[in-house]
Structures are given as structure tokens and as C-alpha cells.
Scaffold this motif. Structure first.
Motif, short mmCIF file in Angstrom:
data_model
loop_
_atom_site.label_atom_id
_atom_site.label_comp_id
_atom_site.label_asym_id
_atom_site.label_seq_id
_atom_site.Cartn_x
_atom_site.Cartn_y
_atom_site.Cartn_z
N VAL A 49 0.83 -1.20 0.00
CA VAL A 49 0.00 0.00 0.00
C VAL A 49 0.87 1.25 0.00
O VAL A 49 0.62 2.21 -0.74
CB VAL A 49 -0.96 -0.01 1.21
CG1 VAL A 49 -1.65 1.34 1.39
CG2 VAL A 49 -1.98 -1.13 1.08
N LEU A 50 1.92 1.26 0.80
CA LEU A 50 2.83 2.40 0.87
C LEU A 50 3.55 2.63 -0.46
O LEU A 50 3.67 3.77 -0.92
CB LEU A 50 3.85 2.17 1.99
CG LEU A 50 4.68 3.36 2.41
CD1 LEU A 50 3.80 4.49 2.90
CD2 LEU A 50 5.67 2.95 3.48
N ILE A 103 1.05 4.16 -2.92
CA ILE A 103 0.81 5.57 -2.60
C ILE A 103 1.97 6.44 -3.08
O ILE A 103 1.76 7.48 -3.70
CB ILE A 103 0.57 5.75 -1.08
CG1 ILE A 103 -0.80 5.17 -0.70
CG2 ILE A 103 0.65 7.23 -0.69
CD1 ILE A 103 -1.07 5.12 0.79
N PHE A 104 3.20 6.01 -2.84
CA PHE A 104 4.37 6.77 -3.30
C PHE A 104 4.41 6.86 -4.82
O PHE A 104 4.75 7.91 -5.38
CB PHE A 104 5.67 6.17 -2.78
CG PHE A 104 5.98 6.53 -1.36
CD1 PHE A 104 5.83 7.83 -0.90
CD2 PHE A 104 6.42 5.58 -0.47
CE1 PHE A 104 6.12 8.18 0.40
CE2 PHE A 104 6.72 5.91 0.84
CZ PHE A 104 6.57 7.22 1.28
N LEU A 144 1.81 6.79 -6.89
CA LEU A 144 0.75 7.72 -7.30
C LEU A 144 1.14 9.16 -7.06
O LEU A 144 0.94 10.02 -7.92
CB LEU A 144 -0.56 7.39 -6.57
CG LEU A 144 -1.27 6.12 -7.01
CD1 LEU A 144 -2.47 5.85 -6.10
CD2 LEU A 144 -1.71 6.24 -8.46
N ILE A 145 1.72 9.45 -5.92
CA ILE A 145 2.17 10.81 -5.62
C ILE A 145 3.25 11.23 -6.61
O ILE A 145 3.23 12.36 -7.12
CB ILE A 145 2.67 10.92 -4.17
CG1 ILE A 145 1.50 10.79 -3.20
CG2 ILE A 145 3.42 12.23 -3.93
CD1 ILE A 145 1.89 10.69 -1.74
#
Length: 119
Positions: A13-14, A17-18, A20-21
């Protein structure tokens, strides 16, 4: 050792997220935005010009910029190495054109930086 024992669900998940950012920041930074070119010569602003109108701007004797097809470039310069001329076309606020010996800076203003056009 198995990969599954090294990577947990929270790690995945982390990582997502990274990623996508990173994609959002990359798209925001390199997006083709801006419709105004600002040309500075020394301490003064030569002018701000629309990218939608093709033209050649004479900055000084032997120094000129060209706007064509919503892009800008240094057309000619009197500097010895011609790095600014060789840089080619720019169509992004992230890629200004700078001629250090002649103190010329050509940059496309982002949507949040645009002011009045002085032609």
C-alpha cells in the motif's frame, strides 16, 4: 526465503501511494501549460508575448528569439559558444532558455504567473 514473508500488505500500500504521488507531481511539473513568454535582457523585461502568435523578437543587435507553433527558442545570439541557440525549442515552464554571456532569459510563464501581455 519467500518474497511474501519479506513484503507485507502495508508495504505494498505504501509503495502504491508513493508511486501515485510521484506520477501526480511529475504530471504537474512537466505539463504543457502557459501561454505567455517573458523575455528578460539584463535587469529589464523586454516584453511578454503570446505563444499563440508566431513572431521574431529582436532583443538587441544580433540577439533574437522566435515564437512559432506555441514554442519559443533563441533564434540567434552573439555569445561565443551558442549554447542558448543549440538548446532548441521550449514549450514548458520547466524549461527556460538562458544566455548567460548576454544576460538573456526566456521563460514560459505558468498559468499562475501570467500577467498582462505587452506586445
Amino acid at each position: 526465503m519467500r518474497l511474501r514473508s519479506l513484503v507485507t500488505r502495508a508495504d505494498i500500500v505504501l509503495i502504491v501511494i508513493f508511486l501515485l504521488i510521484s506520477c501526480v507531481l511529475f504530471a504537474h511539473y512537466y505539463r504543457k501549460s502557459g501561454s505567455v513568454v517573458e523575455i528578460r535582457y539584463g535587469e529589464r523585461i523586454v516584453g511578454t508575448y503570446s505563444l499563440s502568435q508566431d513572431r521574431v523578437i529582436e532583443i538587441d543587435d544580433g540577439i533574437a528569439a522566435e515564437i512559432k507553433d506555441s514554442r519559443v527558442r533563441m533564434l540567434r545570439s552573439t555569445c561565443p559558444h551558442q549554447v542558448c541557440v543549440q538548446q532548441g525549442w521550449s514549450s514548458s515552464p520547466a524549461r527556460p532558455i538562458v544566455c548567460v554571456p548576454n544576460k538573456v532569459c526566456i521563460r514560459i510563464l505558468g498559468d499562475d504567473q501570467q500577467m498582462m501581455i505587452t506586445e
